[in-house]
Motif scaffolding. Sequence first.
Motif: not given
Lengths: 246, 215
Positions: B189-195, A243, A22, A194, B33
Amino acid sequence: MLEHIELFFKSIFIDNMVFATFLGMCSYLAVSKKVSTAVGLGAAVIFVLAVTVPINWLLDQYILRDGALAWLGPEYAEYDLSFLSFILFIATIATMVQLVEIVVEKFSPSLYNSLGIFLPLIAVNCAILGGSLFMQSRDIQTLGLAFNYGISSGIGWFLAILAIAAIREKIRYSNVPPPLRGLGITFIITGLMAIGFMSFGGMLTGGDEEEGVASPTTESAQTLEENENNQPVAMIDAEIANEKEN
Amino acid sequence: MAILSKKDQRLILDPLADDNPITIQVLGICSALAITAQLKASIVMAVSVLFVLGVGNVVISLMRNIIPSKIRIIVQLIVVATLVIVVDQTLKAFAYELSKELSVFVGLIITNCIIMGRFEAFALGNGPYRSFLDGIGNALGYGVILIAVGFFRELLGSGTLLGFKVLGDPIEKTGLYAFGYENNGFMLLSPMALIVVGLIIWVQRSKNPALVEEN
């Protein structure tokens, strides 16, 4: 040679700046309304990254890191200036961005006008400083690799902004619920992209750690559903470990 | 709030909702995020930004008449970088584990667009006191979103809040887990932050239709 190729694909797909860490989201969201401006900004980001990461690598190697000043003489070998890295890195970046601004204004005034305020703002694009900081924290060994890292993570960012700009141009014709229009839907699409990019994770391990999970891009939509329903716990753990490492 | 005049109150209250830096102005998203998988990290990040933005706004506002406009970006960056070094070294000294976890994202406060955005938009044109309030307000608006995202991700992802097991023990099957609830590892998981941020925007804009964008 092999490590160059590995680093190249790793920084474009697996550790993609936008989708994995990000970075550079502000300009990514703000400039991605039209493909043409997105391409211009993406190219500028590639260039600035390719220049600043190697310069900052040199600074880090010969001035900042613990014991880096040994070349001045044995009495300097004890110095550790790494707390200064933020200031030196950002100074390099600000200078380079100024340079890019001058060059773009001279050779392509139309691009200069369409980028507007976002050109000077590349200096505060976290992708650029993030590139240098990751270079430092991941301990990249040679100048060549640093250059490679800069250019390939720039390409990764370029691809991301290009993709989202293309999607946003099309989404104008679809019927999105009003509160989600604009920003909201862009966030959610980026999240889905993503998730798609996470399937690149097994690309370089050859599948030995995460066997059967890594799948080709053509099936990414399918993998996505699989992920949501019955994602193997091992894979989640591996991803989280990944991560953290980053 | 009687100490503050109406105008000053708005400086603090506006960014909390209708002019939120993250969901409306689209600034400072990267860090919002990347570090929100745990509530603790979100809070530390919010406090760090509060410090940097509050102090930075005052410093820039005091210097606003002597900064030549051509080099103002570099001057601003140097001010922010200095403040961030202070935060970074403090974290390393007193919360080393946490600073490892936040890794480069503490450094990336320098390039957090909220900070540059507020310097450019407010501190360069206003006195130190009002700039301070503006900085605090915007940092709070940022912190609210950060903490909300961190709250949901940690609660749904690992069933804990600040490390305490609030939903019961997943291994011994107590609390909610006795009814067959499972942690949603996907939330970590990182993509969930965006969602999650996308959903927050959705909720906010459906409550206040004035904020809805054109397509």
